[in-house]
Design a protein around this motif. Structure first.
Motif, mmCIF file in Angstrom:
data_model
loop_
_atom_site.group_PDB
_atom_site.id
_atom_site.type_symbol
_atom_site.label_atom_id
_atom_site.label_comp_id
_atom_site.label_asym_id
_atom_site.label_seq_id
_atom_site.Cartn_x
_atom_site.Cartn_y
_atom_site.Cartn_z
ATOM 1 N N ASN A 179 0.857 -1.191 0.000
ATOM 2 C CA ASN A 179 0.000 0.000 0.000
ATOM 3 C C ASN A 179 0.892 1.239 0.000
ATOM 4 O OD1 ASN A 179 -1.903 -2.065 1.987
ATOM 5 N ND2 ASN A 179 -2.852 -1.078 0.226
ATOM 6 N N THR A 180 0.366 2.308 -0.615
ATOM 7 C CA THR A 180 1.191 3.501 -0.842
ATOM 8 C C THR A 180 0.630 4.731 -0.115
ATOM 9 O OG1 THR A 180 -0.096 3.908 -2.830
ATOM 10 C CG2 THR A 180 1.957 2.718 -3.106
ATOM 11 N N TYR A 181 1.534 5.625 0.245
ATOM 12 C CA TYR A 181 1.188 6.819 1.034
ATOM 13 C C TYR A 181 2.032 7.995 0.570
ATOM 14 C CZ TYR A 181 0.020 2.963 4.204
ATOM 15 O OH TYR A 181 -0.469 1.797 4.734
ATOM 16 N N ILE A 182 1.466 9.198 0.685
ATOM 17 C CA ILE A 182 2.291 10.391 0.535
ATOM 18 C C ILE A 182 2.085 11.260 1.775
ATOM 19 C CG2 ILE A 182 2.343 10.422 -2.005
ATOM 20 C CD1 ILE A 182 0.118 12.520 -1.952
ATOM 21 N N VAL A 183 3.047 12.110 2.033
ATOM 22 C CA VAL A 183 2.927 13.070 3.133
ATOM 23 C C VAL A 183 3.007 14.451 2.499
ATOM 24 C CG1 VAL A 183 3.881 13.830 5.347
ATOM 25 C CG2 VAL A 183 4.201 11.446 4.607
ATOM 26 N N THR A 184 1.953 15.241 2.669
ATOM 27 C CA THR A 184 1.928 16.566 2.031
ATOM 28 C C THR A 184 2.904 17.518 2.736
ATOM 29 O OG1 THR A 184 0.209 17.461 3.466
ATOM 30 C CG2 THR A 184 -0.538 16.295 1.497
ATOM 31 N N LYS A 185 3.158 18.631 2.079
ATOM 32 C CA LYS A 185 4.085 19.623 2.676
ATOM 33 C C LYS A 185 3.526 20.154 3.996
ATOM 34 C CE LYS A 185 6.916 20.471 -1.204
ATOM 35 N NZ LYS A 185 6.406 20.345 -2.592
ATOM 36 N N GLU A 186 2.193 20.043 4.169
ATOM 37 C CA GLU A 186 1.569 20.483 5.432
ATOM 38 C C GLU A 186 1.625 19.372 6.491
ATOM 39 O OE1 GLU A 186 -0.222 20.780 2.340
ATOM 40 O OE2 GLU A 186 0.814 22.715 2.191
ATOM 41 N N GLU A 227 0.744 14.557 -7.683
ATOM 42 C CA GLU A 227 0.645 14.941 -6.271
ATOM 43 C C GLU A 227 1.785 14.298 -5.469
ATOM 44 O OE1 GLU A 227 -3.333 13.998 -4.993
ATOM 45 O OE2 GLU A 227 -3.126 15.352 -3.279
ATOM 46 N N ALA A 228 2.071 13.050 -5.806
ATOM 47 C CA ALA A 228 3.160 12.338 -5.118
ATOM 48 C C ALA A 228 4.493 13.029 -5.389
ATOM 49 C CB ALA A 228 3.203 10.883 -5.563
ATOM 50 N N GLN A 229 4.675 13.458 -6.645
ATOM 51 C CA GLN A 229 5.947 14.112 -7.000
ATOM 52 C C GLN A 229 6.110 15.458 -6.298
ATOM 53 O OE1 GLN A 229 5.403 13.870 -11.282
ATOM 54 N NE2 GLN A 229 7.044 12.345 -11.419
ATOM 55 N N ASN A 230 4.992 16.052 -5.907
ATOM 56 C CA ASN A 230 5.042 17.339 -5.198
ATOM 57 C C ASN A 230 4.947 17.188 -3.681
ATOM 58 O OD1 ASN A 230 5.293 19.303 -7.333
ATOM 59 N ND2 ASN A 230 3.303 18.566 -8.013
ATOM 60 N N ALA A 231 4.914 15.930 -3.213
ATOM 61 C CA ALA A 231 4.758 15.689 -1.777
ATOM 62 C C ALA A 231 6.084 15.897 -1.048
ATOM 63 C CB ALA A 231 4.257 14.262 -1.550
ATOM 64 N N ALA A 232 5.979 16.044 0.289
ATOM 65 C CA ALA A 232 7.190 16.194 1.099
ATOM 66 C C ALA A 232 7.930 14.868 1.160
ATOM 67 C CB ALA A 232 6.813 16.663 2.496
ATOM 68 N N GLU A 233 7.166 13.787 1.286
ATOM 69 C CA GLU A 233 7.765 12.459 1.301
ATOM 70 C C GLU A 233 6.712 11.422 0.949
ATOM 71 O OE1 GLU A 233 8.585 10.881 5.397
ATOM 72 O OE2 GLU A 233 8.379 12.980 5.986
ATOM 73 N N VAL A 249 9.765 9.201 -7.447
ATOM 74 C CA VAL A 249 8.568 8.812 -8.191
ATOM 75 C C VAL A 249 8.726 9.282 -9.634
ATOM 76 C CG1 VAL A 249 6.062 9.034 -8.374
ATOM 77 C CG2 VAL A 249 7.130 8.967 -6.110
ATOM 78 N N ASP A 250 8.802 8.357 -10.564
ATOM 79 C CA ASP A 250 9.007 8.693 -11.986
ATOM 80 C C ASP A 250 10.125 9.719 -12.188
ATOM 81 O OD1 ASP A 250 7.272 6.914 -13.165
ATOM 82 O OD2 ASP A 250 5.592 8.319 -13.283
ATOM 83 N N GLY A 251 11.260 9.463 -11.573
ATOM 84 C CA GLY A 251 12.444 10.302 -11.793
ATOM 85 C C GLY A 251 12.518 11.559 -10.945
ATOM 86 N N VAL A 252 11.438 11.867 -10.208
ATOM 87 C CA VAL A 252 11.459 13.063 -9.350
ATOM 88 C C VAL A 252 11.775 12.638 -7.911
ATOM 89 C CG1 VAL A 252 10.066 14.957 -8.400
ATOM 90 C CG2 VAL A 252 9.812 14.288 -10.809
ATOM 91 N N GLU A 253 12.838 13.197 -7.367
ATOM 92 C CA GLU A 253 13.224 12.829 -5.998
ATOM 93 C C GLU A 253 12.397 13.583 -4.961
ATOM 94 O OE1 GLU A 253 17.491 13.255 -5.653
ATOM 95 O OE2 GLU A 253 17.734 11.140 -6.203
ATOM 96 N N LEU A 254 12.065 12.870 -3.879
ATOM 97 C CA LEU A 254 11.331 13.485 -2.769
ATOM 98 C C LEU A 254 12.292 13.655 -1.606
ATOM 99 C CD1 LEU A 254 8.080 11.293 -2.788
ATOM 100 C CD2 LEU A 254 8.644 13.262 -4.213
ATOM 101 N N ASN A 255 12.105 14.705 -0.847
ATOM 102 C CA ASN A 255 12.943 14.959 0.327
ATOM 103 C C ASN A 255 14.442 14.833 -0.007
ATOM 104 O OD1 ASN A 255 12.932 15.560 3.215
ATOM 105 N ND2 ASN A 255 13.802 13.515 3.480
ATOM 106 N N GLY A 256 14.808 15.354 -1.170
ATOM 107 C CA GLY A 256 16.215 15.320 -1.579
ATOM 108 C C GLY A 256 16.756 13.910 -1.819
#
Ligand code: PLP
Length: 279
Positions: A179-186, A227-233, A249-256
């Motif tokens: 199962n998958t999750y994202i954490v928003t910038k908020e 949305e995942a690519q723009n998430a904090a993590e 996610v698809d080549g975009v790094e999250l949290n550096g």
């Protein structure tokens, strides 16, 4: 390894299942995978409950009582000296001459084996690609029909990545086996709501409980790759992966490109709690 087949504990070379088994011919069977940590079985109640539900959804009953199945699991841990790893359980409708119509009253085939592997410890984070979700419409049932999941995970590996997130109608359903999750910038945790589109993860249920206990904000709804690519993590959960950070996610790094604080924290609390509750 010692495996369990229909009541017998035998060396894996001696284990036999009929070529007419409906699990082999029709993927007509259900499975569960439970984690073992410190020689103890994690999340037993969740897995046994889901097994019964999955079997019921395809017109099958439990092969034996929950208590007996727990005994078989414990015996497998003992006979294989399993300290850490997974126990795989598969129940199929049984063997019969090949026919699309499901015969009634077959002797179910019950198989268990163990896989020793290191599950605990720090996780470096996964890089995932998105792929179309081509699976059938009852993903809430844990059937042994795993060809689509196996194809997409293999595709991810061939591309040098770790897993594939499946997308349907523009929204992520789940990972190949998680199962998958994202954490928003908020700081809000978002994970897809339960329905026929995804498997109700046992780890998911516990993690959502922990999230509430920690007073973190949670929203159960579908999210997009963008949305995942723009998430904090981001992170994923599964029985033998616990909470695993997702860093690309698809080549975009999250949290550096490193595991985020929420994923790490939830991972630690989950392991702690699941150790305490194991049996
Ligand atoms: N989703 C899918 C498709 C899975 O195959 C799995 C586990 O194998 C999960 C989610 C996670 O479920 P659980 O936490 O019960 O292992």
């Amino acid at each position: 390894r010692i495996v369990y087949v229909n009541g017998a504990y035998v060396p894996e070379e001696e284990a036999m299942v009929s070529v007419f088994d409906r699990g082999f011919l029709f993927a007509d069977g259900i499975y569960e995978v439970t984690a073992v940590v410190d020689g103890k079985i994690c999340e037993w109640d969740g897995h046994i409950g889901r097994l019964e539900r999955s079997l019921g959804e395809i017109g099958m009953s439990m092969p034996m009582s929950a208590e007996e199945l727990l005994e078989v699991h414990r015996e497998m841990v003992k006979r294989n000296n399993l300290e850490e790893g997974a126990i795989y359980l598969q129940v199929t409708r049984g063997a019969a001459d090949r026919d699309f119509v499901m015969p009634e009253g077959l002797d179910q085939t019950v198989v268990l084996f163990t896989q020793a592997k290191k599950l605990t410890g720090a996780k470096s984070g996964l890089r995932v690609i998105s792929v179309p979700d081509i699976r059938w419409g009852r993903r809430d049932i844990k059937t042994v029909q795993l060809l689509a999941a196996s194809l997409v995970k293999t595709e991810a590996k061939k591309k040098g990545k770790d897993d594939a997130w499946m997308v349907e109608d523009g929204f992520v359903t789940e990972g190949s086996s998680n199962n998958t999750y994202i954490v928003t910038k908020e700081g809000k945790i978002i994970t897809r709501n339960l329905s026929n589109s995804i498997l109700p993860g046992i780890t998911r249920k516990s993690v959502l409980r922990i999230v509430e206990e920690l007073d973190m904000e949670i929203e159960e709804r579908p999210f997009t790759i963008e949305e995942a690519q723009n998430a904090a993590e981001a992170f994923m959960t599964a029985a033998t992966s616990f909470v695993t950070p997702v860093i690309e996610v698809d080549g975009v790094e999250l949290n550096g490109g490193t595991p985020g604080p929420v994923s790490k924290r939830l991972g630690e609390v989950y392991i702690e709690e699941s150790r305490k509750a194991s049996c």
